[in-house]
Design a protein around this motif. Structure first.
Motif, PDB file in Angstrom:
ATOM      1  N   GLN A 139       0.778  -1.249   0.099  1.00  0.00           N
ATOM      2  CA  GLN A 139       0.039   0.028  -0.107  1.00  0.00           C
ATOM      3  C   GLN A 139       0.938   1.323   0.036  1.00  0.00           C
ATOM      4  N   ALA A 140       1.811   1.197   0.662  1.00  0.00           N
ATOM      5  CA  ALA A 140       2.924   2.486   0.963  1.00  0.00           C
ATOM      6  C   ALA A 140       3.511   2.480  -0.710  1.00  0.00           C
ATOM      7  N   LEU A 141       3.789   1.578  -1.435  1.00  0.00           N
ATOM      8  CA  LEU A 141       4.381   1.436  -2.522  1.00  0.00           C
ATOM      9  C   LEU A 141       3.397   1.919  -3.616  1.00  0.00           C
ATOM     10  N   LEU A 142       2.177   1.840  -3.423  1.00  0.00           N
ATOM     11  CA  LEU A 142       1.327   2.179  -4.471  1.00  0.00           C
ATOM     12  C   LEU A 142       0.907   3.657  -4.092  1.00  0.00           C
ATOM     13  N   VAL A 143       0.615   4.139  -2.851  1.00  0.00           N
ATOM     14  CA  VAL A 143       0.018   5.434  -2.646  1.00  0.00           C
ATOM     15  C   VAL A 143       1.119   6.482  -2.352  1.00  0.00           C
ATOM     16  N   GLY A 144       2.203   5.884  -1.719  1.00  0.00           N
ATOM     17  CA  GLY A 144       3.292   6.956  -1.350  1.00  0.00           C
ATOM     18  C   GLY A 144       3.927   7.854  -2.571  1.00  0.00           C
ATOM     19  N   PRO A 145       4.430   7.082  -3.701  1.00  0.00           N
ATOM     20  CA  PRO A 145       4.767   7.992  -4.785  1.00  0.00           C
ATOM     21  C   PRO A 145       4.192   8.997  -5.388  1.00  0.00           C
ATOM     22  N   PRO A 146       2.784   8.747  -5.809  1.00  0.00           N
ATOM     23  CA  PRO A 146       2.161   9.830  -6.585  1.00  0.00           C
ATOM     24  C   PRO A 146       1.770  10.857  -5.567  1.00  0.00           C
ATOM     25  N   ILE A 147       1.493  10.602  -4.146  1.00  0.00           N
ATOM     26  CA  ILE A 147       1.167  11.481  -3.147  1.00  0.00           C
ATOM     27  C   ILE A 147       2.456  12.413  -2.944  1.00  0.00           C
ATOM     28  N   ALA A 148       3.740  11.980  -2.993  1.00  0.00           N
ATOM     29  CA  ALA A 148       4.885  12.817  -2.863  1.00  0.00           C
ATOM     30  C   ALA A 148       4.967  13.227  -3.927  1.00  0.00           C
ATOM     31  N   LEU A 149       4.821  13.131  -4.905  1.00  0.00           N
ATOM     32  CA  LEU A 149       4.875  13.876  -6.276  1.00  0.00           C
ATOM     33  C   LEU A 149       4.065  14.884  -6.423  1.00  0.00           C
ATOM     34  N   ALA A 150       2.690  14.752  -6.105  1.00  0.00           N
ATOM     35  CA  ALA A 150       1.780  15.860  -5.896  1.00  0.00           C
ATOM     36  C   ALA A 150       2.005  16.929  -4.993  1.00  0.00           C
ATOM     37  N   LEU A 151       2.756  16.700  -3.800  1.00  0.00           N
ATOM     38  CA  LEU A 151       3.052  17.470  -2.745  1.00  0.00           C
ATOM     39  C   LEU A 151       4.230  18.264  -3.337  1.00  0.00           C
ATOM     40  N   TYR A 152       5.209  17.653  -3.946  1.00  0.00           N
ATOM     41  CA  TYR A 152       6.224  18.308  -4.294  1.00  0.00           C
ATOM     42  C   TYR A 152       6.034  19.194  -5.689  1.00  0.00           C
ATOM     43  N   LEU A 153       4.988  18.984  -6.352  1.00  0.00           N
ATOM     44  CA  LEU A 153       4.554  19.798  -7.557  1.00  0.00           C
ATOM     45  C   LEU A 153       3.502  21.130  -7.043  1.00  0.00           C
ATOM     46  N   TYR A 154       2.984  20.825  -6.108  1.00  0.00           N
ATOM     47  CA  TYR A 154       1.878  21.936  -5.696  1.00  0.00           C
ATOM     48  C   TYR A 154       2.759  22.688  -4.712  1.00  0.00           C
ATOM     49  N   PRO A 155       2.616  24.013  -5.015  1.00  0.00           N
ATOM     50  CA  PRO A 155       3.309  24.958  -4.179  1.00  0.00           C
ATOM     51  C   PRO A 155       2.708  25.245  -2.933  1.00  0.00           C
ATOM     52  N   GLY A 156       3.309  25.315  -1.761  1.00  0.00           N
ATOM     53  CA  GLY A 156       2.483  25.715  -0.523  1.00  0.00           C
ATOM     54  C   GLY A 156       2.707  24.809   0.494  1.00  0.00           C
ATOM     55  N   PRO A 157       2.413  23.373   0.256  1.00  0.00           N
ATOM     56  CA  PRO A 157       2.171  22.344   1.497  1.00  0.00           C
ATOM     57  C   PRO A 157       3.605  22.394   2.167  1.00  0.00           C
ATOM     58  N   GLN A 158       3.527  22.417   3.547  1.00  0.00           N
ATOM     59  CA  GLN A 158       4.555  22.587   4.484  1.00  0.00           C
ATOM     60  C   GLN A 158       4.506  21.276   5.293  1.00  0.00           C
ATOM     61  N   LEU A 159       5.658  20.465   5.361  1.00  0.00           N
ATOM     62  CA  LEU A 159       5.683  19.245   6.096  1.00  0.00           C
ATOM     63  C   LEU A 159       7.093  19.090   6.802  1.00  0.00           C
ATOM     64  N   ASP A 160       7.031  18.701   8.142  1.00  0.00           N
ATOM     65  CA  ASP A 160       8.184  18.551   8.920  1.00  0.00           C
ATOM     66  C   ASP A 160       8.753  17.332   8.268  1.00  0.00           C
ATOM     67  N   LEU A 161       9.911  17.188   7.564  1.00  0.00           N
ATOM     68  CA  LEU A 161      10.353  16.039   7.226  1.00  0.00           C
ATOM     69  C   LEU A 161      11.633  15.795   7.746  1.00  0.00           C
ATOM     70  N   SER A 162      11.984  16.289   8.851  1.00  0.00           N
ATOM     71  CA  SER A 162      13.289  16.217   9.839  1.00  0.00           C
ATOM     72  C   SER A 162      13.162  14.513  10.039  1.00  0.00           C
ATOM     73  N   LEU A 163      14.642  13.927  10.280  1.00  0.00           N
ATOM     74  CA  LEU A 163      14.408  12.429  10.620  1.00  0.00           C
ATOM     75  C   LEU A 163      13.791  12.215  11.676  1.00  0.00           C
ATOM     76  N   ILE A 164      13.903  13.036  12.851  1.00  0.00           N
ATOM     77  CA  ILE A 164      13.447  12.772  14.326  1.00  0.00           C
ATOM     78  C   ILE A 164      12.050  12.778  14.117  1.00  0.00           C
ATOM     79  N   ASN A 165      11.484  13.660  13.274  1.00  0.00           N
ATOM     80  CA  ASN A 165       9.744  13.804  13.199  1.00  0.00           C
ATOM     81  C   ASN A 165       9.318  12.721  12.440  1.00  0.00           C
TER      82      ASN A 165
END
Length: 285
Positions: free
Chosen positions: A136-162
């Motif tokens: 499920q992670a392999l099927l859903v993760g990449p397209p969502i990650a791409l959409a988040l990358y392409l759309y300006p504005g979303p802010q995620l805390d992607l630090s390793l600890i978080n």
């Protein structure tokens, strides 16, 4: 009927319990490999099932149309995009769908065959659930990650600890979902309405977990009420953590709440199983 608590005078019971736990843990690698292979056989069905979860996308379109006139509370357009796309991913990681199988097996007598296996039926259901997460992670993760990358504005805390905290909270949320749904499924020992109970649970959870509407946009009184329930902990907690919207004290309280509710859910499953299996065997199912 009172259950004796293992004491030094009952070493055999304690050793038997530890031996059973050890046997279950040793069996999990094999069970995970088996159910992973079975999951791959049904990957197309899983993809179709994933794409059917369109509720967050519908709500995202609604909120984006409103946000065109300005921020809604602390949410602007970019925040809404990040929130609902992350909600889709986390929902796939935490969602459990075992109620129908459990209800069917209890009502039709199919549980009898499962009782002959060397491990408690719960272990097979949990292993099947865990084995389905990577695909499920392999099927859903990449397209969502791409959409988040392409759309300006979303802010995620992607630090390793978080990210590690989010992964831990997501795993705990999945266990919460699993044991609460298992408890609901075990009501099939007494009633034919177990699935109906689950539908009520799902409706309340969809609203109370932030899946439909961000909890931060709800009235303060409702937010305070929901904090006394497990619903925010199964989605909103890891989701808001991923968005970087939780202070350290809220994170600590969230993990503590997950631990307490999980202990309660496990105890409830143990109680319902013990009472239900006596009834099941008494009727000669």
């Amino acid at each position: 009927m009172k259950t004796a608590i293992p004491t030094p005078s009952h070493p055999s019971r304690l050793s038997e319990a530890l031996a059973a736990l050890g046997a279950a843990l040793r069996a999990y690698p094999t069970l995970l490999r088996i159910y992973w292979a079975r999951t791959l056989e049904y990957r197309v069905q899983i993809l179709i099932w994933i794409l059917s979860g369109a509720v967050p996308l519908v709500m995202l379109a609604v909120w984006l149309s409103i946000a065109q006139e300005g921020p809604v509370g602390s949410f602007d357009a970019g925040t809404f995009v990040g929130y609902y796309l992350a909600a889709i991913f986390l929902r796939r990681m935490t969602g459990i769908w075992i109620i129908w199988d459990l209800d069917r097996d209890i009502r039709t007598g199919g549980l009898s065959a499962r009782l002959l296996r060397p491990l408690h039926p719960l272990h097979y259901d949990l292993a099947r659930t865990l084995a389905s997460r990577p695909l499920q992670a392999l099927l859903v993760g990449p397209p969502i990650a791409l959409a988040l990358y392409l759309y300006p504005g979303p802010q995620l805390d992607l630090s390793l600890i978080n990210l590690l905290r989010v992964a831990a909270a997501t795993f705990m949320a999945m266990l919460l979902e699993f044991f609460f749904q298992y408890a609901i499924g075990l009501t099939a020992f007494w009633t034919s309405q177990a699935v109906a109970f689950h539908e009520v649970w799902f409706f309340i959870k969809a609203l109370g977990s932030g899946y439909v509407i961000p909890l931060a946009l709800m009235p303060e009184g409702i937010q305070q009420l929901l904090r006394w329930t497990p619903f925010p902990l199964v989605l909103s907690f890891p989701l808001e953590m991923l968005l970087g919207r939780l202070p350290p004290e809220r994170i600590a309280l969230g993990f503590a709440g997950q631990g307490l509710w999980l202990a309660l859910a496990i105890a409830l499953v143990a109680l319902l199983w013990r009472l239900g299996i006596r009834r099941y065997e008494a009727f000669g199912a």
